[in-house]
Structure formats: structure tokens, C-alpha cells
Design a protein around this motif. Structure first.
Motif, PDB file in Angstrom:
ATOM      1  N   ILE A 267      76.169  94.415  35.021  1.00 50.14           N
ATOM      2  CA  ILE A 267      75.020  93.707  35.583  1.00 50.14           C
ATOM      3  C   ILE A 267      75.474  92.532  36.416  1.00 50.14           C
ATOM      4  CG2 ILE A 267      73.103  92.202  34.964  1.00 50.14           C
ATOM      5  CD1 ILE A 267      72.207  94.071  33.071  1.00 50.14           C
ATOM      6  N   CYS A 268      74.864  92.335  37.545  1.00 46.72           N
ATOM      7  CA  CYS A 268      75.162  91.231  38.434  1.00 46.72           C
ATOM      8  C   CYS A 268      74.406  89.980  37.963  1.00 46.72           C
ATOM      9  CB  CYS A 268      74.732  91.614  39.839  1.00 46.72           C
ATOM     10  SG  CYS A 268      74.823  90.305  41.038  1.00 46.72           S
ATOM     11  N   ALA A 269      75.118  88.873  37.840  1.00 43.74           N
ATOM     12  CA  ALA A 269      74.481  87.628  37.405  1.00 43.74           C
ATOM     13  C   ALA A 269      73.360  87.238  38.361  1.00 43.74           C
ATOM     14  CB  ALA A 269      75.514  86.511  37.293  1.00 43.74           C
ATOM     15  N   GLN A 270      73.561  87.457  39.657  1.00 40.37           N
ATOM     16  CA  GLN A 270      72.522  87.117  40.630  1.00 40.37           C
ATOM     17  C   GLN A 270      71.255  87.928  40.400  1.00 40.37           C
ATOM     18  OE1 GLN A 270      75.706  87.820  41.412  1.00 40.37           O
ATOM     19  NE2 GLN A 270      76.491  86.000  42.420  1.00 40.37           N
ATOM     20  N   GLU A 271      71.400  89.195  40.027  1.00 38.52           N
ATOM     21  CA  GLU A 271      70.228  90.025  39.746  1.00 38.52           C
ATOM     22  C   GLU A 271      69.593  89.640  38.414  1.00 38.52           C
ATOM     23  OE1 GLU A 271      68.760  91.997  41.815  1.00 38.52           O
ATOM     24  OE2 GLU A 271      70.301  91.759  43.333  1.00 38.52           O
ATOM     25  N   LEU A 272      70.415  89.370  37.416  1.00 36.44           N
ATOM     26  CA  LEU A 272      69.906  88.976  36.106  1.00 36.44           C
ATOM     27  C   LEU A 272      69.145  87.659  36.190  1.00 36.44           C
ATOM     28  CD1 LEU A 272      69.953  89.971  33.194  1.00 36.44           C
ATOM     29  CD2 LEU A 272      72.017  88.619  32.838  1.00 36.44           C
ATOM     30  N   GLN A 273      69.516  86.833  37.135  1.00 40.92           N
ATOM     31  CA  GLN A 273      68.884  85.528  37.334  1.00 40.92           C
ATOM     32  C   GLN A 273      67.392  85.667  37.675  1.00 40.92           C
ATOM     33  OE1 GLN A 273      70.553  83.435  40.685  1.00 40.92           O
ATOM     34  NE2 GLN A 273      70.596  81.529  39.538  1.00 40.92           N
TER      35      GLN A 273
ATOM     36  N   ILE B 179      60.929  97.838  33.955  1.00 40.76           N
ATOM     37  CA  ILE B 179      61.868  97.113  34.804  1.00 40.76           C
ATOM     38  C   ILE B 179      63.008  98.073  35.117  1.00 40.76           C
ATOM     39  CG2 ILE B 179      63.506  95.196  34.876  1.00 40.76           C
ATOM     40  CD1 ILE B 179      61.547  93.697  33.017  1.00 40.76           C
ATOM     41  N   PRO B 180      63.312  98.283  36.393  1.00 43.55           N
ATOM     42  CA  PRO B 180      64.328  99.280  36.764  1.00 43.55           C
ATOM     43  C   PRO B 180      65.737  98.805  36.415  1.00 43.55           C
ATOM     44  CG  PRO B 180      63.553  98.112  38.698  1.00 43.55           C
ATOM     45  CD  PRO B 180      62.721  97.636  37.540  1.00 43.55           C
ATOM     46  N   LEU B 181      66.250  99.236  35.267  1.00 42.87           N
ATOM     47  CA  LEU B 181      67.575  98.799  34.836  1.00 42.87           C
ATOM     48  C   LEU B 181      68.666  99.261  35.795  1.00 42.87           C
ATOM     49  CD1 LEU B 181      67.350  99.228  30.972  1.00 42.87           C
ATOM     50  CD2 LEU B 181      67.181  97.140  32.315  1.00 42.87           C
ATOM     51  N   ASN B 182      68.486 100.410  36.423  1.00 45.68           N
ATOM     52  CA  ASN B 182      69.484 100.834  37.397  1.00 45.68           C
ATOM     53  C   ASN B 182      69.589  99.849  38.543  1.00 45.68           C
ATOM     54  OD1 ASN B 182      70.364 103.131  36.084  1.00 45.68           O
ATOM     55  ND2 ASN B 182      68.769 104.403  36.988  1.00 45.68           N
ATOM     56  N   PHE B 183      68.500  99.179  38.865  1.00 47.33           N
ATOM     57  CA  PHE B 183      68.500  98.168  39.927  1.00 47.33           C
ATOM     58  C   PHE B 183      69.326  96.964  39.522  1.00 47.33           C
ATOM     59  CE2 PHE B 183      66.475  94.267  41.552  1.00 47.33           C
ATOM     60  CZ  PHE B 183      66.775  94.409  42.887  1.00 47.33           C
ATOM     61  N   ILE B 184      69.178  96.527  38.253  1.00 43.45           N
ATOM     62  CA  ILE B 184      69.899  95.317  37.848  1.00 43.45           C
ATOM     63  C   ILE B 184      71.282  95.604  37.285  1.00 43.45           C
ATOM     64  CG2 ILE B 184      67.803  93.977  37.478  1.00 43.45           C
ATOM     65  CD1 ILE B 184      68.194  94.292  34.495  1.00 43.45           C
ATOM     66  N   VAL B 185      71.553  96.858  36.947  1.00 43.28           N
ATOM     67  CA  VAL B 185      72.884  97.194  36.457  1.00 43.28           C
ATOM     68  C   VAL B 185      73.796  97.330  37.671  1.00 43.28           C
ATOM     69  CG1 VAL B 185      74.290  98.920  35.288  1.00 43.28           C
ATOM     70  CG2 VAL B 185      72.087  98.261  34.350  1.00 43.28           C
ATOM     71  N   ASN B 186      74.674  96.355  37.855  1.00 43.40           N
ATOM     72  CA  ASN B 186      75.573  96.344  38.987  1.00 43.40           C
ATOM     73  C   ASN B 186      76.898  95.728  38.566  1.00 43.40           C
ATOM     74  OD1 ASN B 186      76.687  96.389  41.492  1.00 43.40           O
ATOM     75  ND2 ASN B 186      75.029  95.353  42.531  1.00 43.40           N
ATOM     76  N   LYS B 187      76.953  94.377  38.429  1.00 40.30           N
ATOM     77  CA  LYS B 187      78.164  93.768  37.887  1.00 40.30           C
ATOM     78  C   LYS B 187      77.913  92.326  37.444  1.00 40.30           C
ATOM     79  CE  LYS B 187      79.915  92.786  42.467  1.00 40.30           C
ATOM     80  NZ  LYS B 187      81.032  92.820  43.373  1.00 40.30           N
ATOM     81  N   LEU B 188      78.380  92.025  36.272  1.00 41.20           N
ATOM     82  CA  LEU B 188      78.315  90.678  35.711  1.00 41.20           C
ATOM     83  C   LEU B 188      79.747  90.285  35.392  1.00 41.20           C
ATOM     84  CD1 LEU B 188      76.672  88.290  34.619  1.00 41.20           C
ATOM     85  CD2 LEU B 188      76.501  89.485  32.461  1.00 41.20           C
TER      86      LEU B 188
END
Length: 109
Positions: A3-9, A99-108
Motif C-alpha cells: 500500500i502506498c502511504a500517499q493513497e492510505l493518507q 472501498i477499492p482495495l486494489n486501488f490503494i494496494v500499491n506500495k507502503l
């Protein structure tokens, strides 16, 4: 996938209180990346956390071992994706499935 921190934000998070290793590590990641924290609500019990996420737009991060148990419960509408947080045990991000988890699953990082 991570998950990307920017998306999780962009999401309101529901986490265990700030003594939890997951909560601590998530905050460290935001600090290291010079990002402001998302809104963080706290609950101290995993049943409450999963129930609140199931009926709201909140997102939570819990140990992956809870994922299988919670996803098998037909009364809870939950979706989960594995989350690889450096220096932390295996975790998963949970949402109500809308909530589309595939959208927010990227990189953290």
C-alpha cells in the motif's frame, strides 16, 4: 503488492491504540516520508474494529492472521488485502468491500 502511504493518507483509519506495533510503524512511515497523518480513530478490541469497518467507510490494518477469520464471517461484509510493512509482522488492510482495495494496494515503504 503493497500500500502506498500517499493513497492510505486519503482514508480515515481505525487502528489499535498507539501502543500497538502496527500503529507505531504506520506513524513512523508517515513521518519518514514527511507526510501528514490521515485521520486515525482508535479502538482497543479487534471485534469492535472489524465491526466498525464493516459498517463504515473506515479502513484498518490488522494482523494478517485475523483476515481469514473475519472474511469467513458471513455477517461482516469485509474485504482484505495483504500488506507488507517493512519491519513488521504480516498484516492486512481491511475495508467494507466498497472501498477499492486494489486501488490503494500499491506500495507502503
Amino acid at each position: 503488492m503493497l500500500i502506498c502511504a500517499q493513497e492510505l493518507q486519503k482514508f480515515d483509519l481505525l487502528l489499535y491504540p498507539d501502543y500497538c506495533p502496527i500503529h507505531i510503524r504506520i506513524k513512523q512511515i508517515f513521518q519518514q516520508n514527511h507526510l501528514s497523518f490521515p485521520t486515525i480513530y482508535e479502538a482497543d478490541y479487534n471485534e469492535s474494529t472489524a465491526s466498525l469497518v464493516s459498517c463504515s467507510e473506515l479502513v484498518t490494518i490488522l494482523p494478517k492472521s485475523l483476515a481469514l477469520n473475519k472474511l469467513e464471517n458471513p455477517t461482516m461484509q469485509l474485504a482484505a488485502k495483504e500488506l507488507m510493512v517493512p519491519d513488521l509482522r504480516r498484516t492486512a488492510v481491511f475495508s467494507n468491500g466498497k472501498i477499492p482495495l486494489n486501488f490503494i494496494v500499491n506500495k507502503l515503504r
